[in-house]
Scaffold this motif. Structure first.
Motif, PDB file in Angstrom:
ATOM      1  N   GLY A 138       3.635   3.864  -2.492  1.00  0.00           N
ATOM      2  CA  GLY A 138       3.447   4.777  -3.618  1.00  0.00           C
ATOM      3  C   GLY A 138       3.005   4.067  -4.889  1.00  0.00           C
TER       4      GLY A 138
ATOM      5  N   PHE B 171      11.398   6.827  -3.440  1.00  0.00           N
ATOM      6  CA  PHE B 171      10.723   5.662  -2.848  1.00  0.00           C
ATOM      7  C   PHE B 171      11.514   5.212  -1.638  1.00  0.00           C
ATOM      8  CE2 PHE B 171      12.993   4.308  -6.643  1.00  0.00           C
ATOM      9  CZ  PHE B 171      13.695   3.177  -6.261  1.00  0.00           C
TER      10      PHE B 171
ATOM     11  N   ALA C  76       0.849  -1.198   0.000  1.00  0.00           N
ATOM     12  CA  ALA C  76       0.000   0.000   0.000  1.00  0.00           C
ATOM     13  C   ALA C  76       0.880   1.242   0.000  1.00  0.00           C
ATOM     14  CB  ALA C  76      -0.931  -0.028   1.211  1.00  0.00           C
TER      15      ALA C  76
ATOM     16  N   ALA D  96       5.764   3.506 -12.664  1.00  0.00           N
ATOM     17  CA  ALA D  96       5.956   2.106 -12.243  1.00  0.00           C
ATOM     18  C   ALA D  96       4.627   1.354 -12.142  1.00  0.00           C
ATOM     19  CB  ALA D  96       6.677   2.055 -10.894  1.00  0.00           C
TER      20      ALA D  96
ATOM     21  N   SER E 268      -2.059  -5.109   2.751  1.00  0.00           N
ATOM     22  CA  SER E 268      -0.727  -4.713   3.183  1.00  0.00           C
ATOM     23  C   SER E 268      -0.590  -4.934   4.671  1.00  0.00           C
ATOM     24  CB  SER E 268      -0.476  -3.251   2.812  1.00  0.00           C
ATOM     25  OG  SER E 268       0.886  -2.940   2.971  1.00  0.00           O
TER      26      SER E 268
ATOM     27  N   GLY F 209       4.531  -4.732  -3.116  1.00  0.00           N
ATOM     28  CA  GLY F 209       5.037  -4.525  -1.765  1.00  0.00           C
ATOM     29  C   GLY F 209       6.546  -4.391  -1.854  1.00  0.00           C
ATOM     30  N   SER F 210       7.231  -4.555  -0.747  1.00  0.00           N
ATOM     31  CA  SER F 210       8.689  -4.429  -0.789  1.00  0.00           C
ATOM     32  C   SER F 210       9.273  -5.629  -1.542  1.00  0.00           C
ATOM     33  CB  SER F 210       9.223  -4.332   0.643  1.00  0.00           C
ATOM     34  OG  SER F 210       9.855  -5.519   0.992  1.00  0.00           O
ATOM     35  N   PRO F 211      10.453  -5.461  -2.176  1.00  0.00           N
ATOM     36  CA  PRO F 211      11.038  -6.576  -2.948  1.00  0.00           C
ATOM     37  C   PRO F 211      11.454  -7.770  -2.087  1.00  0.00           C
ATOM     38  CG  PRO F 211      12.410  -4.589  -3.098  1.00  0.00           C
ATOM     39  CD  PRO F 211      11.223  -4.222  -2.305  1.00  0.00           C
TER      40      PRO F 211
ATOM     41  N   ALA G 149       2.558 -10.549   4.016  1.00  0.00           N
ATOM     42  CA  ALA G 149       2.754 -11.318   2.782  1.00  0.00           C
ATOM     43  C   ALA G 149       3.965 -12.250   2.851  1.00  0.00           C
ATOM     44  CB  ALA G 149       2.846 -10.375   1.590  1.00  0.00           C
TER      45      ALA G 149
END
Ligand code: NDP
Length: 416
Positions: free
Chosen positions: A11, A191, A9, A355, A34, A88-90, A66
């Protein structure tokens, strides 16, 4: 009705959710999950406020860790989602991919998986994690499109399109990413600072003479004259797309350049040289253990807060050089995006916008069957024409500059 589950959740997720909502007749229910459910609810509020829901339909927020594969599978099943857009984050990629393999849902992401404990991985990066699950995707008949943001993502499609349509032989691809916008703050990252700095503190890999070459950040700089944004300095930077383009296109030199102003470099170097970008904990005089990078992240502006008042444009493009019919040839395929226009449409800045839109374009192509490959692919393994054509109507317009001038890239017309 395919139903989409958006993970994250931040950018990019904000843009993805808005764009899914604008296409919900085809995409169906839009679920956003998220770690912090309040952020998902805020995105839903902003979709309603902007009137971005195409037709009456489901928009729902969920709390989810997640990293928990079983919980993610349960949510995919409960929401009957056939497409999962992981923004989400990598650090989450491999867990979310596993949940998709376990449920049969299509998987999309916009960045390569990262292990938080490792600063620099061996190239090609996709071989360390994602490609190891390629066979599992095939056996389960799961469509997985890797790295479908702008860079990686659209730039891979640009490379494939130019490679297939304009050249007999390509000698080099230079991908150039310039943000000529201004957020008006002393210093900020566009980011997550943690992810952002990791990109610049590790080895800079480039593909030279068909081999990996290790460089240092800010070691190689070059002034590029880009359409619309004009002349800017950009520096050789390590980036995801090289790690698949080097495998799928027969091109000996592939490099990625990111634009930085002098001020950014100065601040970055001071932070780095003081040890403030380190992920290793240090002890304070009061005996408290703190992670310097976490402190820097806590004091920097929240990237999402930069969107209001961001002005100027981005320009990201691929410059290909090679030969056609025995003659030297040069083609630049690019997009420019305006921070203020993005804010007016969806409430985000252009970095998140560029993105997020491609990930939703890819979801639409999967929903329509055009890109529903039932296996794992990088973007350049798919037909780029429908992708570029679709984005021309979704707010990301592609242009091409070559010996015939500078024009809108209409893929079908160019191929004819
Ligand atoms: P943000 O940091 O703004 O957002 C990340 C989101 O992931 C947050 O909402 C966070 O939740 C959520 N998250 C983190 N861990 C978990 C977890 N365990 N379970 C559930 N949710 C979790 O990132 P961005 O939106 O800027 O970027 C998203 C992705 O897009 C990144 O992978 C980034 O690298 C990529 N990207 C790709 C680009 C491209 O062109 N290809 C360009 C820009 C970004 P919470 O807020 O609750 O902590």
């Amino acid at each position: 009705k395919r139903n989409v589950l958006v993970i994250g959740a931040g950018g990019v997720a904000h843009v993805v959710a808005h764009k899914c909502a604008q296409n919900n007749k085809l995409l169906g229910d839009i679920n956003i999950a998220s770690r912090t459910v309040g952020k998902c609810e805020a995105i839903i509020d902003s979709i309603k406020e902007k009137g971005n829901l195409q037709s009456p339909g489901v928009l729902r927020a969920h709390q989810l860790d997640a990293m928990d594969i079983e919980a993610t599978k349960a949510l995919i099943r409960a929401t009957k989602s056939q497409i999962v857009i992981n923004v989400g984050s990598p650090f989450l990629n491999m867990s979310v991919l596993e949940a998709c393999i376990g449920t049969g849902a299509a998987y999309l992401d916009t960045a390569i998986h990262e292990d938080p404990s490792k600063v620099c991985e061996t190239p090609p990066w996709y071989a360390n994690y994602e490609w190891k699950r390629s066979q599992a995707c095939k056996e389960a008949g799961v469509t997985a499109v890797l790295g479908v943001g702008f860079d990686p993502g659209v730039v891979n499609a640009y490379a494939r399109f130019a490679y297939d349509n304009y050249f007999d032989q390509v000698d080099s691809i230079d991908i150039i990413d310039i943000n000529a916008g201004s957020h008006g703050r002393y210093f900020a990252t566009n980011f997550d600072p943690e992810i952002n700095f990791r990109e610049f503190t590790s080895t800079v890999w480039s593909w030279e003479n068909s081999q990996w070459k290790a460089n240092k950040m800010f070691e190689h700089g070059k002034e590029w004259d880009m359409p619309v944004t004009g002349k800017s300095m950009a520096y050789l930077t390590g980036h995801d797309e090289l790690h698949s383009l080097s495998r799928f296109l027969d091109v000996p030199n592939i490099r990625f350049w990111m634009g930085f102003g002098e001020h950014y470099i100065n601040v970055f170097n001071v932070l780095k040289n003081l040890g403030l970008l380190s992920e290793k904990p240090v002890l304070t005089a009061r005996g408290q253990e703190i992670v310097p990078l976490e402190v820097v992240k806590a004091v920097l502006p929240d990237p999402a807060s930069l969107a209001a008042g961001y002005t100027g444009k981005t320009c990201i493009g691929d410059l290909l050089k090679g030969t056609k019919d025995g003659q030297p040839k040069e083609v630049m395929i690019y997009n420019t995006c305006d921070h203020e226009e993005c804010y007016a449409e969806v409430g985000s800045q252009a970095i998140s916008y560029t993105a997020g839109v491609p990930a939703v374009a890819a979801a639409i192509l999967i929903a329509k069957g055009t890109w529903d490959s039932k296996c794992m692919v990088n973007v350049e393994e798919q037909d780029p024409a429908p992708f570029i054509a679709l984005m021309n109507n979704m707010g990301l317009v592609t242009r091409i500059k070559d010996e015939h001038g500078d024009r809108l890239l209409e893929p079908m017309r160019e191929m004819a």
